[in-house]
Write a protein that holds these residues in place. Sequence first.
Motif, PDB file in Angstrom:
ATOM      1  N   ALA A 110       0.845  -1.294   0.001  1.00  0.00           N
ATOM      2  CA  ALA A 110      -0.110   0.020   0.106  1.00  0.00           C
ATOM      3  C   ALA A 110       0.833   1.183  -0.067  1.00  0.00           C
ATOM      4  CB  ALA A 110      -0.694  -0.035   1.117  1.00  0.00           C
ATOM      5  N   VAL A 111       2.047   1.184   0.434  1.00  0.00           N
ATOM      6  CA  VAL A 111       3.073   2.381   0.695  1.00  0.00           C
ATOM      7  C   VAL A 111       4.151   2.304  -0.194  1.00  0.00           C
ATOM      8  CG1 VAL A 111       1.721   2.689   3.122  1.00  0.00           C
ATOM      9  CG2 VAL A 111       3.835   1.391   2.831  1.00  0.00           C
ATOM     10  N   LYS A 112       4.492   1.179  -0.668  1.00  0.00           N
ATOM     11  CA  LYS A 112       6.066   1.074  -1.002  1.00  0.00           C
ATOM     12  C   LYS A 112       5.839   0.528  -2.514  1.00  0.00           C
ATOM     13  CE  LYS A 112      10.333  -1.677  -0.424  1.00  0.00           C
ATOM     14  NZ  LYS A 112      11.256  -0.429  -0.322  1.00  0.00           N
ATOM     15  N   ASN A 113       6.272   1.173  -3.547  1.00  0.00           N
ATOM     16  CA  ASN A 113       6.326   0.782  -4.970  1.00  0.00           C
ATOM     17  C   ASN A 113       7.431   0.748  -5.699  1.00  0.00           C
ATOM     18  OD1 ASN A 113       7.048   3.492  -5.300  1.00  0.00           O
ATOM     19  ND2 ASN A 113       5.216   4.275  -6.247  1.00  0.00           N
ATOM     20  N   ARG A 114       8.676   0.516  -5.000  1.00  0.00           N
ATOM     21  CA  ARG A 114       9.817   0.419  -5.719  1.00  0.00           C
ATOM     22  C   ARG A 114      11.008  -0.499  -4.570  1.00  0.00           C
ATOM     23  NH1 ARG A 114       7.248   2.258  -9.125  1.00  0.00           N
ATOM     24  NH2 ARG A 114       7.969   4.085 -10.449  1.00  0.00           N
ATOM     25  N   TYR A 115      11.699  -1.415  -5.220  1.00  0.00           N
ATOM     26  CA  TYR A 115      12.610  -2.029  -4.484  1.00  0.00           C
ATOM     27  C   TYR A 115      14.110  -2.073  -4.884  1.00  0.00           C
ATOM     28  CZ  TYR A 115       8.639  -4.151  -2.399  1.00  0.00           C
ATOM     29  OH  TYR A 115       7.491  -4.358  -1.592  1.00  0.00           O
ATOM     30  N   GLU A 116      14.788  -1.565  -4.019  1.00  0.00           N
ATOM     31  CA  GLU A 116      16.124  -1.124  -4.247  1.00  0.00           C
ATOM     32  C   GLU A 116      17.099  -2.214  -4.800  1.00  0.00           C
ATOM     33  OE1 GLU A 116      19.229   1.641  -5.365  1.00  0.00           O
ATOM     34  OE2 GLU A 116      17.208   1.846  -4.879  1.00  0.00           O
ATOM     35  N   THR A 117      16.806  -3.516  -3.767  1.00  0.00           N
ATOM     36  CA  THR A 117      17.854  -4.667  -4.206  1.00  0.00           C
ATOM     37  C   THR A 117      17.091  -5.624  -4.152  1.00  0.00           C
ATOM     38  OG1 THR A 117      18.012  -4.727  -1.784  1.00  0.00           O
ATOM     39  CG2 THR A 117      19.696  -3.044  -2.829  1.00  0.00           C
ATOM     40  N   PHE A 118      17.772  -6.772  -4.602  1.00  0.00           N
ATOM     41  CA  PHE A 118      17.222  -8.325  -4.562  1.00  0.00           C
ATOM     42  C   PHE A 118      16.789  -8.563  -3.147  1.00  0.00           C
ATOM     43  CE2 PHE A 118      16.689 -12.690  -5.785  1.00  0.00           C
ATOM     44  CZ  PHE A 118      16.032 -12.372  -6.773  1.00  0.00           C
ATOM     45  N   ALA A 119      17.722  -8.158  -2.092  1.00  0.00           N
ATOM     46  CA  ALA A 119      17.560  -8.765  -0.858  1.00  0.00           C
ATOM     47  C   ALA A 119      16.193  -7.929  -0.423  1.00  0.00           C
ATOM     48  CB  ALA A 119      18.741  -8.034   0.103  1.00  0.00           C
ATOM     49  N   GLU A 120      15.930  -6.848  -0.802  1.00  0.00           N
ATOM     50  CA  GLU A 120      14.591  -6.245  -0.305  1.00  0.00           C
ATOM     51  C   GLU A 120      13.647  -7.216  -0.773  1.00  0.00           C
ATOM     52  OE1 GLU A 120      14.057  -2.053  -1.355  1.00  0.00           O
ATOM     53  OE2 GLU A 120      15.517  -1.248  -0.379  1.00  0.00           O
ATOM     54  N   LEU A 121      13.755  -7.405  -2.145  1.00  0.00           N
ATOM     55  CA  LEU A 121      12.663  -8.138  -2.668  1.00  0.00           C
ATOM     56  C   LEU A 121      12.452  -9.558  -1.917  1.00  0.00           C
ATOM     57  CD1 LEU A 121      10.453  -8.491  -5.095  1.00  0.00           C
ATOM     58  CD2 LEU A 121      12.364  -9.421  -6.368  1.00  0.00           C
ATOM     59  N   LEU A 122      13.455 -10.076  -1.514  1.00  0.00           N
ATOM     60  CA  LEU A 122      13.295 -11.514  -0.895  1.00  0.00           C
ATOM     61  C   LEU A 122      12.727 -11.341   0.519  1.00  0.00           C
ATOM     62  CD1 LEU A 122      16.833 -13.179  -1.766  1.00  0.00           C
ATOM     63  CD2 LEU A 122      14.532 -13.367  -2.841  1.00  0.00           C
ATOM     64  N   GLU A 123      12.916 -10.148   1.111  1.00  0.00           N
ATOM     65  CA  GLU A 123      12.371  -9.861   2.376  1.00  0.00           C
ATOM     66  C   GLU A 123      10.706  -9.724   2.147  1.00  0.00           C
ATOM     67  OE1 GLU A 123      12.329  -8.922   6.471  1.00  0.00           O
ATOM     68  OE2 GLU A 123      13.534 -10.257   5.290  1.00  0.00           O
ATOM     69  N   TYR A 124      10.477  -9.026   1.128  1.00  0.00           N
ATOM     70  CA  TYR A 124       9.174  -9.027   0.798  1.00  0.00           C
ATOM     71  C   TYR A 124       8.403 -10.165   0.655  1.00  0.00           C
ATOM     72  CZ  TYR A 124       4.877  -8.093  -1.940  1.00  0.00           C
ATOM     73  OH  TYR A 124       3.592  -7.957  -2.567  1.00  0.00           O
ATOM     74  N   CYS A 125       9.075 -11.087  -0.041  1.00  0.00           N
ATOM     75  CA  CYS A 125       8.826 -12.267  -0.417  1.00  0.00           C
ATOM     76  C   CYS A 125       8.557 -13.407   0.881  1.00  0.00           C
ATOM     77  CB  CYS A 125       9.282 -13.234  -1.430  1.00  0.00           C
ATOM     78  SG  CYS A 125       9.349 -12.569  -2.924  1.00  0.00           S
ATOM     79  N   ARG A 126       9.258 -12.808   1.903  1.00  0.00           N
ATOM     80  CA  ARG A 126       9.296 -13.609   3.401  1.00  0.00           C
ATOM     81  C   ARG A 126       7.926 -13.644   3.833  1.00  0.00           C
ATOM     82  NH1 ARG A 126      12.490 -11.518   8.517  1.00  0.00           N
ATOM     83  NH2 ARG A 126      11.591 -12.661   9.892  1.00  0.00           N
ATOM     84  N   TYR A 127       7.231 -12.230   3.568  1.00  0.00           N
ATOM     85  CA  TYR A 127       5.767 -12.043   4.137  1.00  0.00           C
ATOM     86  C   TYR A 127       4.801 -12.219   3.318  1.00  0.00           C
ATOM     87  CZ  TYR A 127       8.268 -10.096   8.146  1.00  0.00           C
ATOM     88  OH  TYR A 127       9.156  -9.894   9.260  1.00  0.00           O
ATOM     89  N   SER A 128       4.926 -12.049   1.883  1.00  0.00           N
ATOM     90  CA  SER A 128       3.857 -11.994   0.926  1.00  0.00           C
ATOM     91  C   SER A 128       3.789 -13.566   0.344  1.00  0.00           C
ATOM     92  CB  SER A 128       4.383 -11.174  -0.241  1.00  0.00           C
ATOM     93  OG  SER A 128       5.349 -11.682  -1.073  1.00  0.00           O
ATOM     94  N   ALA A 129       4.677 -14.525   0.403  1.00  0.00           N
ATOM     95  CA  ALA A 129       4.591 -15.605  -0.221  1.00  0.00           C
ATOM     96  C   ALA A 129       4.970 -16.840   0.725  1.00  0.00           C
ATOM     97  CB  ALA A 129       5.379 -15.828  -1.428  1.00  0.00           C
ATOM     98  N   ASN A 130       6.072 -16.663   1.434  1.00  0.00           N
ATOM     99  CA  ASN A 130       6.372 -17.797   2.301  1.00  0.00           C
ATOM    100  C   ASN A 130       5.330 -18.075   3.264  1.00  0.00           C
ATOM    101  OD1 ASN A 130       8.656 -17.521   0.730  1.00  0.00           O
ATOM    102  ND2 ASN A 130      10.145 -17.191   2.423  1.00  0.00           N
ATOM    103  N   PRO A 131       4.609 -17.344   3.866  1.00  0.00           N
ATOM    104  CA  PRO A 131       3.589 -17.946   4.865  1.00  0.00           C
ATOM    105  C   PRO A 131       2.407 -18.878   4.207  1.00  0.00           C
ATOM    106  CG  PRO A 131       3.865 -15.600   4.904  1.00  0.00           C
ATOM    107  CD  PRO A 131       4.466 -15.981   3.888  1.00  0.00           C
ATOM    108  N   VAL A 132       2.357 -18.755   3.046  1.00  0.00           N
ATOM    109  CA  VAL A 132       1.486 -19.564   2.375  1.00  0.00           C
ATOM    110  C   VAL A 132       1.864 -21.138   2.560  1.00  0.00           C
ATOM    111  CG1 VAL A 132       0.208 -20.458   0.076  1.00  0.00           C
ATOM    112  CG2 VAL A 132       0.720 -17.940   0.458  1.00  0.00           C
ATOM    113  N   GLY A 133       3.328 -21.349   2.063  1.00  0.00           N
ATOM    114  CA  GLY A 133       3.842 -22.625   2.455  1.00  0.00           C
ATOM    115  C   GLY A 133       3.718 -23.137   3.843  1.00  0.00           C
ATOM    116  N   HIS A 134       4.226 -22.104   4.773  1.00  0.00           N
ATOM    117  CA  HIS A 134       4.036 -22.513   6.140  1.00  0.00           C
ATOM    118  C   HIS A 134       2.479 -22.657   6.508  1.00  0.00           C
ATOM    119  CE1 HIS A 134       7.395 -19.356   7.011  1.00  0.00           C
ATOM    120  NE2 HIS A 134       7.823 -20.509   6.193  1.00  0.00           N
ATOM    121  N   TYR A 135       1.844 -22.381   5.917  1.00  0.00           N
ATOM    122  CA  TYR A 135       0.137 -22.788   6.278  1.00  0.00           C
ATOM    123  C   TYR A 135      -0.159 -24.060   5.947  1.00  0.00           C
ATOM    124  CZ  TYR A 135      -5.021 -22.842   5.721  1.00  0.00           C
ATOM    125  OH  TYR A 135      -6.422 -23.364   6.149  1.00  0.00           O
ATOM    126  N   LEU A 136       0.256 -24.521   4.578  1.00  0.00           N
ATOM    127  CA  LEU A 136       0.096 -25.775   3.905  1.00  0.00           C
ATOM    128  C   LEU A 136       0.662 -26.921   4.956  1.00  0.00           C
ATOM    129  CD1 LEU A 136      -0.170 -24.960   0.237  1.00  0.00           C
ATOM    130  CD2 LEU A 136      -2.056 -25.745   1.664  1.00  0.00           C
TER     131      LEU A 136
END
Length: 295
Positions: A125-151
């Motif tokens: 909602a507030v961030k629209n750019r990612y400076e580094t790949f590490a930032e993107l991976l940190e985003y995926c930690r919350y946006s994607a990985n919880p789905v696997g944890h759930y299953l």
Amino acid sequence: MRSVNNHCDLYDFSIWGNEDVSSGKGAKDENFPVGSLLISRKLRPHVQAYYNFARVIDDIADSEMLSSEEKVKRLNGMQAVLCDDVPAPDRADVQAARYLRNSLLETGVSFDTATDLLIAFRQDAVKNRYETFAELLEYCRYSANPVGHYLLDLHKENADIRPAADALCTSLQILNHLQDCRADLIRLDRCYIPLDMLRAENVDVQAVKDEGTISGLRNVFDYILDYIDDLNREAEQLIRLTSNRRLRMESSVILTLACSLTEHLRKEDPLATRVKLNYKDAIKAVLYACPHILR
């Protein structure tokens, strides 16, 4: 269980607006199976409840009708309904949080698998750019990985296999970013392609809006796909280590589809068209999953 600190505003139903912001998308619109027949009949309603919640909060974060502030308020409201069952409008989008709350309480799956998603979507909602790949991976930690944890938690799998599930979920998330990179930038002014990678190829972020990929941007895509290949290889451990036969087959199907989509994105131009899986990819994924029936 996490809570939103200040709930008083949630009793003012005006923060929800007069309508939901559903995109109209459903499981049929996804690249990968959602609550497929490979999941046991008993667990399918719980998977659907989780998916519906994720779909709603994703729609809020991607809404073109809401301001950043309104998005965050609604997402906070969804968390308050989910975690604390606070009063909220009796509406389909809000009901998704109530249904998931009941599901998580029934199954004992951690509420973090849902509230972590909210961290990612508040960021959207507030961030629209990612400076580094590490930032993107940190985003995926919350946006994607919880789905696997759930299953994994839903199927009572050992937490030791989470890293392999994280690899697959992160792969799927970044593949989706590549598929939608042009549309995301045009529609939401959001770009997940790391800026430092673009600068290294002397590419301006606005090139992602073009109807064809220039050579420097193609180099960036290929570098990212190389990383996804590594993630997919790491995710193979998930197939070997998953105890539940149905979840093992589901994971095999999804991993095979991820590998197929990676191949498509190497050969096709995601700026010229939305690169998608096809019928042959689906058949291949099912055939690759069959050997896991007997394990």
